[in-house]
Design a protein around this motif. Structure first.
Motif, mmCIF file in Angstrom:
data_model
loop_
_atom_site.group_PDB
_atom_site.id
_atom_site.type_symbol
_atom_site.label_atom_id
_atom_site.label_comp_id
_atom_site.label_asym_id
_atom_site.label_seq_id
_atom_site.Cartn_x
_atom_site.Cartn_y
_atom_site.Cartn_z
ATOM 1 N N LYS A 41 0.880 -1.207 -0.091
ATOM 2 C CA LYS A 41 0.165 -0.009 -0.068
ATOM 3 C C LYS A 41 0.989 1.257 0.099
ATOM 4 N N ASP A 74 4.328 -2.808 4.980
ATOM 5 C CA ASP A 74 3.765 -4.116 4.295
ATOM 6 C C ASP A 74 4.733 -5.000 3.832
ATOM 7 N N LEU A 100 -10.767 -5.408 -4.167
ATOM 8 C CA LEU A 100 -10.682 -4.002 -3.420
ATOM 9 C C LEU A 100 -11.504 -2.986 -4.007
ATOM 10 N N LYS A 145 -15.419 -3.158 -3.616
ATOM 11 C CA LYS A 145 -15.769 -2.888 -2.685
ATOM 12 C C LYS A 145 -15.847 -1.217 -2.457
ATOM 13 N N GLY A 200 -20.309 -2.627 8.275
ATOM 14 C CA GLY A 200 -19.032 -2.988 8.598
ATOM 15 C C GLY A 200 -18.735 -3.769 9.785
ATOM 16 N N TYR A 210 -14.878 -3.352 7.840
ATOM 17 C CA TYR A 210 -14.638 -2.028 7.833
ATOM 18 C C TYR A 210 -13.766 -1.698 6.538
ATOM 19 N N SER A 211 -12.920 -2.528 6.182
ATOM 20 C CA SER A 211 -12.030 -1.968 5.322
ATOM 21 C C SER A 211 -12.444 -1.627 3.961
ATOM 22 N N PHE A 212 -12.019 -0.800 3.365
ATOM 23 C CA PHE A 212 -12.298 -0.193 1.878
ATOM 24 C C PHE A 212 -13.859 -0.213 1.589
ATOM 25 N N TYR A 241 -15.169 2.926 2.687
ATOM 26 C CA TYR A 241 -15.384 4.178 3.006
ATOM 27 C C TYR A 241 -15.605 4.924 1.651
#
Length: 444
Positions: free
Chosen positions: A157, A164, A217, A220, A246, A253-255, A257
């Motif tokens: 990322k 990472d 991703l 989403k 989420g 909750y990831s991705f 928003y």
């Protein structure tokens, strides 16, 4: 272990630096002499938190070197990493010319058994093409040298790439030979001390895994943006919906928003490439087509909101834009939502003041000269709001999270905020005397 990394862009430099940090002797190769000379001086071509110190320290220790000569780097080398660009073509397909060019060069210089690793994001079947190019060069040399081609996709990322790489949640290796798999396990051993993070599979499986992960991703994000647009029309606060779904462990909750669209060097390019791969295989990728279409539309949302509020003709209007990079923690402006917004405002006759904590220099390089004539590159976030009719948040940098609303009010012509990342509490904004416009939060 001695490694050669070909390509000193985002993936190549992070990969080389982190392997050297773990004790491997790494030589990074690039045809750009200026870039190599700068790296030797400690001048990095990208911004990435934590990377500069690792590069400087390991170069000083002699475990990380830079050169324009692949032949020099190849001496006694065990593993070659191909980390060059695969830009999208006009039809969305990944352009493999640089990858295959490097493959031919490797074939012309290897001296003994080596593993050639595709680190670049490449479509299914690329390893076969790399293998063919290397074999062709070896045949021309009359050299009977064994080698293996491995797929080892990166999952970095931007803004958190060093962490990472050093602390991965998984390491995907596509290898069709036991010998290559054994060498790759040895190479990555320092990264798997607390648990085995390595997942071995066939080469084509690994190639597909990278595209499937990024496309998932992106899906989403686009799904949540679509829900946000629907919420806006129904008088629903999408932020409550986000928290509600989420909390389901199957979703997380990831991705999820809502925002003004995804950008960067990976998601847009990889979705396009997978769509092209699917169509070449005679398959209609209905969902992926929709993901891409929704994201393209989502990048227009902020501009449309501004025009709906101030009118089609923005002549005489000035807007302060906070954030230019496609996400916090990077100076990368590739496919950034800010680019679409700025063009829309300028086309409508407005002037814009822009500020980003990191990406200002990159913006000056990438924004066309004719657009820059109507752009003021501000010294800080508040000077970007001088006589502005509205503040438009595009990139959710930490510096923008707790702004001084009194200072903003004293500078701005009108007290209007467009929140492209739903970073602010609408009630707090209104209590401070501002008009608020979010994504999926037009509740009146």
């Amino acid at each position: 272990m001695k490694l050669t990394i070909i390509g000193t862009g985002y993936v190549g430099l992070v990969t080389g630096a982190c392997f050297s940090e773990m004790g491997s002797h790494v030589t990074c190769v690039d045809i750009d002499k200026e870039k190599i000379d700068n790296l030797k001086k400690g001048i990095l071509p990208i911004y990435e938190p934590g990377l500069e110190s690792i590069v400087l320290n390991n170069y000083k220790e002699g475990t990380l070197n830079f050169t324009t000569s692949l032949a020099q780097a190849a001496k006694d080398c065990n593993v070659f990493f191909i980390a060059v660009g695969t830009p999208p073509g006009q039809d969305g397909s990944a352009d493999l010319q640089y990858v295959l060019q490097v493959a031919r060069q490797i074939g012309s210089v290897i001296e003994d058994y080596a593993v050639i690793v595709d680190k670049s994001t490449v479509p299914v079947g690329t390893a076969d093409k790399v293998r063919a190019q290397v074999s062709k060069e070896l045949e021309a040399r009359g050299a009977a040298i064994e080698f293996d081609v491995v797929s080892n996709p990166e999952f970095l990322k931007e803004g958190a790439a060093v962490n990472d790489f050093l602390k991965p949640d998984r390491i995907i290796v596509g290898a069709d030979s036991h010998r290559a798999a054994k060498l790759m396990r040895r190479l990555y051993a320092p990264f798997s001390r607390n648990r085995d993070k390595m997942l071995f599979m066939n080469v084509k499986d690994a190639e597909m895994t990278k595209y499937a992960a990024n496309s998932m991703l992106a899906t989403k994000i686009s799904f949540m943006n679509e829900i946000a647009n629907l919420c806006e029309r129904l008088g629903v606060d999408v932020e409550n919906v986000r928290k509600g779904i989420g909390s389901d462990s199957r979703i997380g909750y990831s991705f999820i928003y809502p925002g003004c669209g995804y950008g960067g060097s990976c998601f847009p390019k990889d979705v396009k490439a997978l769509v092209k791969t699917a169509k070449d295989a005679g398959f209609v990728p209905t969902l992926l087509d929709a993901v891409e279409e929704r994201n393209n539309l989502q990048k227009q949302v902020l501009g449309n909101k501004v025009i709906n509020r101030f009118g089609q003709d923005l002549t005489g209007r000035t807007f302060g834009i906070w954030g230019l990079a496609f996400k916090p923690g990077t100076d990368d402006m590739r496919e950034a939502s800010s680019r679409v917004l700025i063009k829309a405002l300028l086309d409508a006759g407005a002037r814009v003041n822009v500020y980003d904590p990191v990406a200002m220099d990159q913006a000056r390089k990438e924004i066309p000269a004719q657009e820059q004539e109507k752009i003021c590159f501000a010294q800080d976030q508040y000077s970007a709001l001088d006589t502005a009719d509205a503040c438009i948040l595009v990139t959710e940098w930490k510096a923008f999270r707790q702004p001084d609303f009194k200072k903003m009010a004293s500078l701005m012509k009108e007290r209007v905020i467009f929140d492209g990342r739903n970073q602010y509490d609408p009630d707090e904004i209104k209590e401070a005397g501002f008009e608020y416009h979010g994504i999926g939060r037009e509740l009146g």
